[in-house]
Enzyme design. Structure first.
Site, PDB file in Angstrom:
ATOM      1  N   TYR A 267      21.746   1.848   8.372  1.00 33.72           N
ATOM      2  CA  TYR A 267      23.209   2.131   7.807  1.00 33.72           C
ATOM      3  C   TYR A 267      24.302   2.125   8.888  1.00 33.72           C
ATOM      4  O   TYR A 267      25.612   1.750   8.612  1.00 33.72           O
ATOM      5  CB  TYR A 267      22.970   3.313   6.750  1.00 33.72           C
ATOM      6  CG  TYR A 267      22.415   3.073   5.604  1.00 33.72           C
ATOM      7  CD1 TYR A 267      22.959   1.976   4.577  1.00 33.72           C
ATOM      8  CD2 TYR A 267      21.350   3.630   5.211  1.00 33.72           C
ATOM      9  CE1 TYR A 267      22.352   1.802   3.315  1.00 33.72           C
ATOM     10  CE2 TYR A 267      20.689   3.351   4.027  1.00 33.72           C
ATOM     11  CZ  TYR A 267      21.135   2.472   3.301  1.00 33.72           C
ATOM     12  OH  TYR A 267      20.549   2.088   1.931  1.00 33.72           O
TER      13      TYR A 267
ATOM     14  N   ASP B 174     -11.646   6.941   2.258  1.00 33.23           N
ATOM     15  CA  ASP B 174     -12.384   6.325   0.992  1.00 33.23           C
ATOM     16  C   ASP B 174     -13.457   4.935   1.513  1.00 33.23           C
ATOM     17  O   ASP B 174     -13.073   4.864   2.667  1.00 33.23           O
ATOM     18  CB  ASP B 174     -11.254   5.596  -0.060  1.00 33.23           C
ATOM     19  CG  ASP B 174     -10.571   6.693  -0.605  1.00 33.23           C
ATOM     20  OD1 ASP B 174     -11.188   7.901  -0.954  1.00 33.23           O
ATOM     21  OD2 ASP B 174      -9.351   6.776  -1.319  1.00 33.23           O
TER      22      ASP B 174
ATOM     23  N   GLU C 130      -8.535  11.119   4.790  1.00 29.90           N
ATOM     24  CA  GLU C 130      -7.376  10.308   4.523  1.00 29.90           C
ATOM     25  C   GLU C 130      -6.816  10.869   3.190  1.00 29.90           C
ATOM     26  O   GLU C 130      -5.592  10.764   3.308  1.00 29.90           O
ATOM     27  CB  GLU C 130      -8.213   9.042   3.638  1.00 29.90           C
ATOM     28  CG  GLU C 130      -7.404   7.987   3.189  1.00 29.90           C
ATOM     29  CD  GLU C 130      -8.097   6.875   2.420  1.00 29.90           C
ATOM     30  OE1 GLU C 130      -7.161   6.194   1.765  1.00 29.90           O
ATOM     31  OE2 GLU C 130      -9.185   6.673   2.540  1.00 29.90           O
TER      32      GLU C 130
END
EC number: 5.6.2.2
Length: 369
Positions: free
Chosen positions: A106, A254, A202
């Site tokens: 920005y 996982d 995780e």
């Protein structure tokens, strides 16, 4: 020590300033010599990463691409680079200020024709500056938009902040959410610890499970919540604790291809940021699981692999970071059973199963405990 840390920050700022000036000086010299300005950068693709035997991580190879003012696109890229360097030196390094990556996008709205068209463009330019200067973006006072991950365990640290020093014990002085890792972990000093290893996790659910079950106390473990794909500050603090405190690192995710890439980013580095692998990656990190073989052995609850999962697994078979007999065996097994499992699947065996049996067994197998 607080004065030493402050002095270190000054030295980092001076180093960043000199190297950023070096880029603009090189471009200016090209103009004076009658040359078309250009800079060369490593090609950031999977085909251009190679294993560094000395550092034991994956880094960029010799393939390069050129950013040259010979083309309109290249000229605009160089113009934006110079505007960004000017902003970083005058507003960040000279005034001890900082901005997020989103804010930089920005801020460029005021740069007329040098403004960025979209944030990914400004993000890539900051990565370019890291490669050219050989410094992490934190040296430029650039910070990510998202909050940091957390850690919990038997370690006392001192953090140098803009509001003074804070001494924190990461078990005794915090709540169960843990100590929030700042974006610049170079401002942290490790005072003392009673830890035997680090376990990077995780998911938030499993991180909370280990804290609730007292895993950190029973096994003298520092728990680090990776919060999915780990932020650079998370990977950096893991590497620092591994090197400076000689603590082994294990990674618990996982059981799917995307999680294996989380492990790879911790252990070997990410393809997108291979220029920082030597600062971020912990090559000695070991993978606990969830392994495809665990899915079979423990008869875990599973989901079927999607087409994207299968494609990702096949891609990993050609990924140099997974070029070991272990990973080939595990990935091929997963393709054969066509299943994936989450960490929380162990809850089907009881809320204490993961901390009382699975993790102790795996850590014993890895010779961590």
């Amino acid at each position: 020590m607080a004065k030493e840390i402050s002095q270190q920050k000054k030295e980092h700022d001076e180093l960043a300033r000199n190297r950023l000036y070096g880029l603009t000086d090189a471009i200016y010299k090209q103009f004076l010599d009658g040359e078309v300005p250009s800079v060369s950068l490593p090609t950031r693709t999977k085909k251009n990463i190679e294993y560094n035997d000395e550092s034991e991580v994956w880094v960029y190879g010799d393939r390069e691409s050129e950013r040259s003012a010979k083309t309109v696109k290249g000229a605009f890229q160089l113009l934006k680079s110079v505007h960004t360097v000017d902003f970083l030196i005058k507003n960040h390094l000279s005034q001890n200020r900082g901005s997020t990556l989103r804010e930089l996008y920005y801020i460029s709205e005021n740069w007329d024709i040098a403004k960025f068209r979209e944030q990914p463009e400004s993000d890539r330019l900051i990565e370019d500056l890291e490669i050219i200067t050989g410094l992490q973006r934190e040296y430029f006072h650039m910070r990510p938009e998202e909050d940091g991950a957390t850690m919990f365990g038997p370690i006392r640290i001192r953090e140098d902040t803009k509001r003074g020093d804070r001494t924190i014990h990461c078990q005794e002085d915090i709540g169960e959410s843990g100590y929030q890792i700042p974006f610049n972990v170079e401002n942290i000093e490790f005072l003392d610890h009673d830890a035997d290893f680090i376990i990077a996790i995780e998911t938030g659910g499993m991180y909370a499970r280990l804290i609730e079950n007292g895993f950190d106390e029973k096994y003298n473990a520092i728990l680090v919540h990776l919060k999915g794909q780990p932020a650079r500050s998370t990977r950096r603090i893991i590497k620092r604790m591994n090197e400076e405190l000689s603590l082994p690192v294990v990674v618990f995710t996982d059981g799917d291809p995307w999680s294996y890439r989380i492990f790879a980013s911790v252990a070997y580095g990410a393809i997108k940021s291979a220029h920082l692998s030597e600062h971020m990656a912990t090559p000695g990190a070991m993978f606990i699981g969830v392994q495809p073989s665990d899915i079979v052995e423990y008869e875990l609850s599973t989901d079927k692999l999607t087409e994207k999962d299968v494609g990702a697994l096949r891609s990993e078979l050609s990924d140099p970071r997974f070029a070991t007999d272990y990973w080939k065996e595990q990935i091929n097994l997963q393709l054969e059973i066509n299943k994936k499992a989450e960490q929380q699947a162990f809850a089907g065996k009881g809320l204490d199963f993961v901390t009382d049996r699975y993790l102790p067994d795996r850590l014993t197998d890895l010779k961590v405990i």
